[in-house]
Design a protein around this motif. Structure first.
Motif, mmCIF file in Angstrom:
data_model
loop_
_atom_site.group_PDB
_atom_site.id
_atom_site.type_symbol
_atom_site.label_atom_id
_atom_site.label_comp_id
_atom_site.label_asym_id
_atom_site.label_seq_id
_atom_site.Cartn_x
_atom_site.Cartn_y
_atom_site.Cartn_z
ATOM 1 N N ALA A 47 -21.307 -45.816 -15.377
ATOM 2 C CA ALA A 47 -21.988 -44.547 -15.633
ATOM 3 C C ALA A 47 -23.489 -44.669 -15.416
ATOM 4 N N VAL A 48 -24.079 -45.731 -15.937
ATOM 5 C CA VAL A 48 -25.535 -45.881 -15.817
ATOM 6 C C VAL A 48 -25.949 -46.039 -14.371
ATOM 7 N N LEU A 49 -25.276 -46.929 -13.645
ATOM 8 C CA LEU A 49 -25.666 -47.155 -12.257
ATOM 9 C C LEU A 49 -25.301 -45.970 -11.370
ATOM 10 N N SER A 50 -24.187 -45.306 -11.665
ATOM 11 C CA SER A 50 -23.850 -44.103 -10.900
ATOM 12 C C SER A 50 -24.868 -43.001 -11.146
ATOM 13 N N SER A 54 -27.155 -41.279 -8.391
ATOM 14 C CA SER A 54 -27.212 -39.826 -8.221
ATOM 15 C C SER A 54 -28.628 -39.300 -8.393
ATOM 16 N N GLY A 55 -29.354 -39.874 -9.347
ATOM 17 C CA GLY A 55 -30.737 -39.452 -9.540
ATOM 18 C C GLY A 55 -31.596 -39.749 -8.327
ATOM 19 N N LEU A 56 -31.415 -40.933 -7.752
ATOM 20 C CA LEU A 56 -32.166 -41.273 -6.538
ATOM 21 C C LEU A 56 -31.731 -40.407 -5.364
ATOM 22 N N GLY A 57 -30.434 -40.076 -5.314
ATOM 23 C CA GLY A 57 -29.976 -39.174 -4.262
ATOM 24 C C GLY A 57 -30.587 -37.795 -4.401
ATOM 25 N N LEU A 58 -30.722 -37.328 -5.644
ATOM 26 C CA LEU A 58 -31.375 -36.040 -5.867
ATOM 27 C C LEU A 58 -32.844 -36.108 -5.460
ATOM 28 N N ILE A 200 -24.334 -50.071 -5.493
ATOM 29 C CA ILE A 200 -24.550 -49.968 -4.054
ATOM 30 C C ILE A 200 -25.241 -48.663 -3.668
ATOM 31 N N TYR A 201 -24.954 -47.576 -4.400
ATOM 32 C CA TYR A 201 -25.605 -46.314 -4.039
ATOM 33 C C TYR A 201 -27.060 -46.277 -4.504
ATOM 34 N N VAL A 202 -27.385 -47.076 -5.503
ATOM 35 C CA VAL A 202 -28.792 -47.245 -5.856
ATOM 36 C C VAL A 202 -29.534 -47.908 -4.692
ATOM 37 N N ALA A 203 -28.945 -48.984 -4.164
ATOM 38 C CA ALA A 203 -29.563 -49.670 -3.032
ATOM 39 C C ALA A 203 -29.660 -48.761 -1.810
ATOM 40 N N HIS A 204 -28.605 -47.993 -1.571
ATOM 41 C CA HIS A 204 -28.597 -47.100 -0.411
ATOM 42 C C HIS A 204 -29.727 -46.078 -0.479
ATOM 43 N N ASN A 205 -29.855 -45.418 -1.615
ATOM 44 C CA ASN A 205 -30.882 -44.389 -1.740
ATOM 45 C C ASN A 205 -32.289 -44.976 -1.795
ATOM 46 N N LEU A 206 -32.442 -46.171 -2.340
ATOM 47 C CA LEU A 206 -33.750 -46.817 -2.307
ATOM 48 C C LEU A 206 -34.186 -47.086 -0.869
ATOM 49 N N GLY A 207 -33.251 -47.514 -0.029
ATOM 50 C CA GLY A 207 -33.580 -47.723 1.379
ATOM 51 C C GLY A 207 -34.000 -46.435 2.067
ATOM 52 N N GLY A 231 -30.607 -48.112 4.392
ATOM 53 C CA GLY A 231 -29.934 -48.151 3.100
ATOM 54 C C GLY A 231 -28.531 -48.722 3.175
ATOM 55 N N SER A 232 -27.818 -48.444 4.268
ATOM 56 C CA SER A 232 -26.469 -48.997 4.413
ATOM 57 C C SER A 232 -26.498 -50.520 4.516
ATOM 58 N N LEU A 233 -27.512 -51.057 5.182
ATOM 59 C CA LEU A 233 -27.645 -52.513 5.269
ATOM 60 C C LEU A 233 -27.927 -53.120 3.896
#
Length: 581
Positions: A47-50, A54-58, A200-207, A231-233
């Motif tokens: 939940a926390v990492l998701s 999601s927050g970074l995606g927003l 992984i989605y934290v890393a993706h959105n950070l990229g 971000g995918s890498l």
């Protein structure tokens, strides 16, 4: 933080016999269950990492709106975004997970049963990973070379197809690292390592954010496409270290001189129904992009921003079944259909309660939420009004989307994707035909989406597309609910539908009251707070009064915690009331 838990065996057949059935070793010890607090910790990490992802995606969407607004440039990028948007559920979340998590879990069991034999986990990696890398590389190259044809197919009405082609060639790179990330995440989850896969989605959105912040002024919307590739890498790179550490923990050098009689047999054809369902479900987006490309510039962007905001509520509901799914799979593996049914019914109710609360909030506060989040820079009041209208129409389909996410997991968990070499399996023609039932109902729902979109778009524009999406996904959810019964999970449909009816009534009342409260303030922040608080209180009160178990339970627990002197009803007393059990 890492959670360790012994792997569980995977059912070799669609409906496995209960433990102790004929043909099972009576001396075999039952597989260990989760330690106390294991699910709570796993849910907490996920939940926390998701939420962080999601927050970074927003934040990513906020920057896209600020830098580029909603115009033909963002439309071009969103067409290119279709490639990773399709690859992510196929290669990370659905198809890859359903195939490889059971495969690695069974390989771990074989390792424990015969520790002196060659390590089956390493054998599985050697047998599957090279072919996977070759296939993913070919798909990425094909997507890059075929970008002009892909853009023409997805959005023939774009005013600047050249920009969309360039962005599509950049985002095509994501196919390879997405597939690697999905494979490694499946292996780690089979080892009950949840931290890295959840991040992984934290890393993706950070990229994406890093490239977007640095290069948006120089490359325009192309910087967003480059960020998606970078971000995918990072996603794949985040998982390589933990995966290698788990792989090295196998028994090194044991059994190199002999073969094991207990080997693992993969059945790759079992992936086909899962992949077909995932792609068919994603076709909802293709329809929107195709029909939206013929509407005024910015329409695709309005649809995208509306979908991203709307799906935050759905994501919260899906987190519930993400953690509880191993319980369902374990019950099905043991042949305990009653326990699986009870867990699925509870997941359906809890997910519906969370999503309907979010739906009521979005319907009541959509204009203020969009204004608060997006209305700055190139994103003007007209874009706010258009996006808010789409959100309200989209929201009608959110409960169905969440319920499909809950139901599809137990449905496909009954499909044998791995088995022991000495187990021939017990499939028949009917079970193989039922494997394709979700694809059939998704195609039917897609037909409803297309028909509604074609009829409504000329008059209502983007709202017609959103209505088609909601109608199609709701049709699919209703048919898939019946499909779970056909599959062998004896859901009590009257109980499920009755509970959902009470939740829908509570959400409808909360929407009306929340809309009135949000209209009292002109400031977006104050309007959102007033509307959101009213929706939450009204949903809790109405849900409790109507006897919705998923609402009444938390409300009574809060009442006991906050007012011990009030002597609220006990659980036993509550069970005597209608719908209170």
């Amino acid at each position: 933080m890492t959670i360790d838990q012994p792997a569980a065996a995977v059912a070799p057949s669609a409906l496995p016999a209960p433990r102790g059935a004929t043909g099972e070793d009576p001396a075999a010890e039952p597989l260990p269950g989760p330690r106390r607090g294991f699910l709570a910790k796993a849910f907490g990490i996920t939940a926390v990492l998701s939420a962080a992802g999601s927050g970074l995606g927003l934040l990513r969407d906020l920057l896209l709106a600020r830098y580029f607004g909603a115009n033909q440039g963002t439309d071009a990028f969103l067409v290119a975004w279709t490639v990773p948007e399709t690859a992510a559920p196929l290669l990370i979340e659905d198809a890859m997970s359903f195939l490889m998590v059971p495969a690695f879990a069974l390989a771990l069991v074989l390792r424990e049963e015969d520790p002196d034999a060659p390590d089956p986990v390493r054998q599985l990696v050697r047998a599957s990973l090279p072919w996977l890398l070759l296939a993913l590389g070919g798909l990425a190259l094909a997507a890059a070379l075929g970008a002009p044809e892909l853009v023409a197919l997805l959005a023939p009405g774009l005013t600047d197809p050249g920009l969309a082609v360039t962005c599509t060639r950049i985002t095509a790179i994501t196919v390879l690292p997405f597939g690697v990330a999905g494979y490694l995440a499946a292996a780690l989850r089979a080892h009950h390592r949840f931290t890295a896969p959840a991040g992984i989605y934290v890393a993706h959105n950070l990229g994406i954010l890093a490239v977007l912040l640095c290069l948006h002024s120089h490359l325009g919307v192309r910087s967003a496409a480059l960020g998606v590739a970078a971000g995918s890498l990072l996603m794949a790179g985040l998982l390589v270290g933990p995966f290698l550490r788990r792989l090295r923990q196998g028994p090194p050098g044991t059994g190199r001189g002999r073969r094991s009689r207990r080997t693992l047999v993969l059945m790759p054809l079992a992936l086909l129904p899962v992949a077909a369902f995932t792609l068919t479900r994603q076709s909802q987006v293709f329809v929107e992009r195709y029909l939206g490309s013929a509407l005024p510039p910015g329409t695709i962007s309005h649809l995208n921003y509306a979908a991203k905001v709307s799906q935050l509520a759905m994501t919260a509901g899906i987190l519930i079944c993400t953690v509880t799914f191993p319980l369902v799979a374990r019950a099905l593996a043991a042949g305990d259909l009653t326990a699986a049914r009870d867990r699925v019914e509870k997941d359906l109710g809890q997910a519906a309660a969370v999503v309907l609360l979010g739906t009521a909030f979005l319907m009541a506060c959509a204009p203020s939420v969009v204004s608060l989040l997006f209305e700055r820079g190139a994103f003007g009041p007209h874009d706010t009004a258009a996006t808010a209208d789409v959100i309200r129409v989209y929201s009608f389909g959110l409960p169905a989307q969440a319920l499909i996410g809950v139901m599809i997991r137990p449905y496909f968990s009954l499909r044998p994707v791995v088995r022991r070499a000495d187990d021939p399996g017990t499939e028949d023609g009917r079970s193989r035909l039922l494997d394709w039932y979700p694809v059939a109902v998704m195609l039917l729902g897609l037909g409803v989406t297309v028909t509604t979109g074609l009829l409504a778009t000329p008059r209502f524009g983007a709202l017609g597309l959103a209505a088609g999406n909601a109608a199609g996904i709701t049709t699919t959810a209703a048919l898939l609910l019946h499909g779970l019964v056909l599959r062998g999970i004896p859901l009590r449909l009257h109980r499920v539908l009755g509970g959902h009816g009470r939740l829908v009534a509570a959400a409808a009342g909360a929407t009306v009251l929340g809309t009135a409260a949000a209209a009292l303030a002109a400031d977006p922040l104050l309007s959102t707070l007033l509307g959101g608080l009213t929706v939450a209180l009204a949903f809790a009160a109405l849900g409790t009064g109507l006897g919705a178990r998923e609402v009444r339970g938390p409300v009574l627990a809060a009442a006991r915690a906050l007012g011990p002197g009030r002597n609220p009803p006990t659980v036993a007393e509550e069970g005597k009331r209608p719908h209170g059990r």
